[in-house]
Write a protein that holds these residues in place. Structure first.
Motif, mmCIF file in Angstrom:
data_model
loop_
_atom_site.group_PDB
_atom_site.id
_atom_site.type_symbol
_atom_site.label_atom_id
_atom_site.label_comp_id
_atom_site.label_asym_id
_atom_site.label_seq_id
_atom_site.Cartn_x
_atom_site.Cartn_y
_atom_site.Cartn_z
ATOM 1 N N GLY A 67 21.804 -21.429 11.209
ATOM 2 C CA GLY A 67 22.052 -20.180 11.923
ATOM 3 C C GLY A 67 21.803 -18.959 11.068
ATOM 4 N N VAL A 68 22.317 -18.955 9.853
ATOM 5 C CA VAL A 68 22.097 -17.824 8.949
ATOM 6 C C VAL A 68 20.628 -17.762 8.547
ATOM 7 N N LEU A 117 17.996 -14.570 8.751
ATOM 8 C CA LEU A 117 17.249 -14.069 7.597
ATOM 9 C C LEU A 117 15.745 -14.106 7.836
ATOM 10 N N LEU A 118 15.270 -15.160 8.502
ATOM 11 C CA LEU A 118 13.839 -15.224 8.816
ATOM 12 C C LEU A 118 13.427 -14.081 9.729
ATOM 13 N N GLY A 119 14.296 -13.737 10.666
ATOM 14 C CA GLY A 119 14.000 -12.604 11.539
ATOM 15 C C GLY A 119 13.900 -11.309 10.759
ATOM 16 N N MET A 121 13.269 -21.931 2.898
ATOM 17 C CA MET A 121 14.540 -22.113 3.589
ATOM 18 C C MET A 121 14.989 -23.570 3.513
ATOM 19 N N GLU A 122 16.125 -23.813 2.895
ATOM 20 C CA GLU A 122 16.728 -25.148 2.902
ATOM 21 C C GLU A 122 17.998 -25.023 3.728
ATOM 22 N N LEU A 123 17.947 -25.583 4.959
ATOM 23 C CA LEU A 123 18.972 -25.298 5.957
ATOM 24 C C LEU A 123 19.828 -26.530 6.266
ATOM 25 N N GLN A 152 14.523 -28.013 12.180
ATOM 26 C CA GLN A 152 15.348 -26.843 11.876
ATOM 27 C C GLN A 152 16.132 -26.995 10.577
ATOM 28 N N SER A 153 15.669 -27.899 9.730
ATOM 29 C CA SER A 153 16.290 -28.037 8.409
ATOM 30 C C SER A 153 15.568 -27.252 7.334
ATOM 31 N N GLY A 154 14.516 -26.528 7.688
ATOM 32 C CA GLY A 154 13.974 -25.635 6.692
ATOM 33 C C GLY A 154 12.475 -25.509 6.611
ATOM 34 N N LEU A 155 12.065 -24.693 5.651
ATOM 35 C CA LEU A 155 10.658 -24.410 5.364
ATOM 36 C C LEU A 155 10.449 -24.495 3.863
#
Length: 487
Positions: free
Chosen positions: A244-245, A249-251, A262-264, A464-467
């Motif tokens: 969610g955070v 931040l990506l936005g 991003m490690e989500l 959705q776990s990251g980039l």
């Protein structure tokens, strides 16, 4: 600004680090860091503001040209020296991790070793940035491809592994030639700040640019990160935390077209197939579930076990859980506290939801009495696939066991989530192991082992776990951009 804790044998910086100097926050505000095992005060830390964040970015931006010009070998030697310094200070850093985060000392020592390894790995990678020189296919010219630093980087780290998550970002950034602004987690900032002091002292001793490493702790992340992300001088954002955070931040990063890593969030399946070695699977489950009391993004979240083994697996796991001692990590207990009262409340809600839906508690299932944010290691048998503890990330010492009937169903259950960070699978069938490695949607898969993390391997997720990836050779590339020259 420094503070000495009962658990720490050295003075820990508690201010804001900008351009090589520790200083109070603008306005002089502070926030408290509390020991989750005792709820006692560990330290008062400078509460950074947006102004402090921009001052740190200015320092990083001003240092960028000089740091990019530093020879890769010199960057390498800096990181190697910091690796050795961290190893030399293992006991005091481990005590600090336990004081502010609560994990058992044995785990804290292991985290220090793991965290230090990122500095050693990227010290070695600093001199190996890839490049290319070749004749163009048409033969009329030559093609040169080289890499250069992305530029100033904002590193936002989580509370659950305060040294390892910091070094995993700082190491490749400095190796690539990028100065950094670090925003450590509010709950566990001290360990990250201790590492920053090691870096600051080593930079100063080598007469290297003072603004290479900057740290801004704060009780209001968006107050600091918002202005920094919105500033055109920032060129890189690396974040570890919730999905969610990360989405927010990506936005924000989109306006500046920032390079983002991003490690989500995660919801790791631990799959035990019918032919698995049951003893090995239980041993692996203990490691995959209970690291940091279950407060790990790659921790096993749901245990998918073939119906022929489900009851025996749950009973054996419950017996092992029941043997664990729960208490303050500084006293040598097996399982320490959760990070906060809210974390305990959430875990308790998830267990209640599961039992209301028919799950059976074989071990734990309650909060121990007394001080601190503790929850008993819990095994839930017959957990329904739609229970919240199966569909949501638990972040606590709770192991729901879900039975499946065939391999195809196992893969459907394993992939039935928006997350894809880590997964684990136990089988003695090589073909099935390879199928699991290819069909489970996860960036990291452990086959017949309960731990996947390694500084020399790429760490990151899918969906959705990251980039992007941290660690390994891929970790350095996250802080480099590619330039092509036609000659």
């Amino acid at each position: 600004m420094t503070a000495t804790t009962a658990a720490s044998a050295h003075d820990v910086p508690t201010g804001i680090l900008v351009a090589g100097e520790w200083r109070p926050a603008t306005g002089g505000s502070t926030f408290e860091v509390v020991d989750p095992a005792t709820t006692e005060l560990v330290a008062q830390v400078a509460d950074g503001t947006g102004e402090d964040g921009l001052a740190a970015l200015t320092a990083a931006h001003d240092a960028a040209p000089a740091w990019a010009a530093v020879a890769p070998r010199e960057r390498s030697e800096l990181l190697r020296a910091c690796f050795e310094s961290i190893v030399d200070r293992t006991e005091e850093l481990a005590a600090l991790i336990t004081a502010e985060g609560g994990k058992p000392l044995a785990e804290s020592r292991a985290e220090v070793a793991y965290g230090a390894e990122f500095f050693r790995w990227f010290a070695e990678e600093a001199v190996r940035a890839p490049g290319l020189s070749r004749t163009a296919p048409a033969g009329a010219n030559r093609q040169l491809v080289h890499r250069r630093p992305v530029g100033p980087a904002l590193l936002i780290t989580p509370w659950n592994f305060p040294i390892a998550m910091a070094t995993r970002k700082i190491g490749p950034a400095l190796a690539a030639g990028c100065p950094v602004v670090i925003k450590p987690a509010q709950l566990t900032p001290l360990t990250t700040m201790a590492v920053a002091e090691i870096l600051r002292a080593e930079l100063a001793a080598r007469d290297l640019p003072t603004g290479v490493v900057n740290v801004v702790p704060t009780s209001s992340a968006k107050t600091v990160t918002g202005p920094v992300i919105g500033d055109g001088r920032l060129r890189k954002l690396s974040f570890t935390g919730s999905t969610g955070v990360g989405q927010v931040l990506l936005g924000q990063a989109a306006d500046q077209v920032l390079n983002c890593s991003m490690e989500l969030g995660g919801n790791a399946p631990f799959v035990v197939f019918a032919d698995a070695d049951l003893d090995a699977a239980v041993d692996g489950a203990m490691v995959a579930k209970l690291r940091n009391g279950g407060q790990s993004c790659v921790g096993a979240n749901r245990f998918l076990v073939h119906r022929s083994l489900a009851s025996r697996f749950a009973e054996r796991l419950a017996a092992r859980f029941a043997e664990l001692s729960v208490g303050p990590g500084a006293e040598g207990h097996d399982v320490g506290p959760l990070i906060s009262a809210a974390a305990v409340d959430k875990v308790d809600e998830l267990v209640t939801d599961a039992t209301d839906r028919g799950a059976r508690v074989l071990a734990g299932g309650s909060r121990p009495e007394g001080k601190g944010y503790f929850y008993s290691p819990t095994v839930l048998a017959d957990a329904p696939a739609d229970a919240r503890c199966v569909t949501e990330e638990i972040f606590g010492p709770v192991a729901p066991v879900v039975a499946f009937d065939d391999v195809d169903e196992a893969f459907v259950l394993a992939n039935g989530t928006q997350y894809g960070l880590a997964a684990y699978a136990y089988t003695r069938d090589v073909d099935l192991a390879m199928r699991a490695a290819h069909e489970i949607d996860a960036g990291m898969i452990g086959i017949n082992r309960g731990m996947v993390s390694d500084a020399s391997a790429p760490f990151g997720g899918v969906k959705q776990s990251g980039l992007g990836r941290e660690g390994g050779a891929a970790g350095l590339e996250e802080y480099l951009e590619t330039l092509y020259v036609a000659m």
